[in-house]
Design an enzyme around this catalytic site. Sequence first.
Site, PDB file in Angstrom:
ATOM      1  CG  HIS A 111      38.963  41.088  43.405  1.00  0.00           C
ATOM      2  ND1 HIS A 111      38.804  40.479  44.626  1.00  0.00           N
ATOM      3  CD2 HIS A 111      40.228  40.826  43.006  1.00  0.00           C
ATOM      4  CE1 HIS A 111      39.923  39.849  44.951  1.00  0.00           C
ATOM      5  NE2 HIS A 111      40.796  40.043  43.996  1.00  0.00           N
TER       6      HIS A 111
HETATM    7 FE1  FES Z   1      36.973  40.200  45.551  1.00  0.00          FE
HETATM    8 FE2  FES Z   1      35.572  41.593  47.346  1.00  0.00          FE
HETATM    9  S1  FES Z   1      35.482  41.746  45.214  1.00  0.00           S
HETATM   10  S2  FES Z   1      37.120  40.105  47.716  1.00  0.00           S
END
Ligand code: FES
Length: 148
Positions: A111
């Site tokens: 993410h």
């Molecule tokens: Fe979501 Fe690393 S940013 S698991």
Amino acid sequence: GAPVEVDISGIAPGQMRTVEWRGKPVWILHRTKEQLDALPKLDSQLADPDSDRPGYTPAYAKNEYRSRRPEIFICIGICTHLGCSPTPHLAAGAGAGLPGGWEGGFLCPCHGSTFDLAGRVYSNKPAPDNLEIPPYEFSADGTMVTIG
Ligand code: FES
């Protein structure tokens, strides 16, 4: 789990090695002087630059470098968001062309959380906390580290 002993004498400046401890990846990064010098300049961009939040930074790593010895950085390579393993981008400016357009360090592919070379998370990213520092100690001559 048993402690893991690692010979770090062969890790050259700028190089990183990953070892396994309790089923988790642990990174050992030998930071260059340039990499160390860059860290204080990043504080204003980070969510917890002084590692004040409890649970991720042992007392011996509550310093600008988040380490016992400035040049040797040791942390658990698991994102504090949902547990993916971030990818190292270690060269100077390596993050410029990547998502988040940051200085380089570690980028979580899941993410997009970004971390500096002390495992400190950048502000306004999904990961809420800095990367966790495990318990570790150096041997008297500094060539070995025991994790756990
Ligand atoms: Fe979501 Fe690393 S940013 S698991």
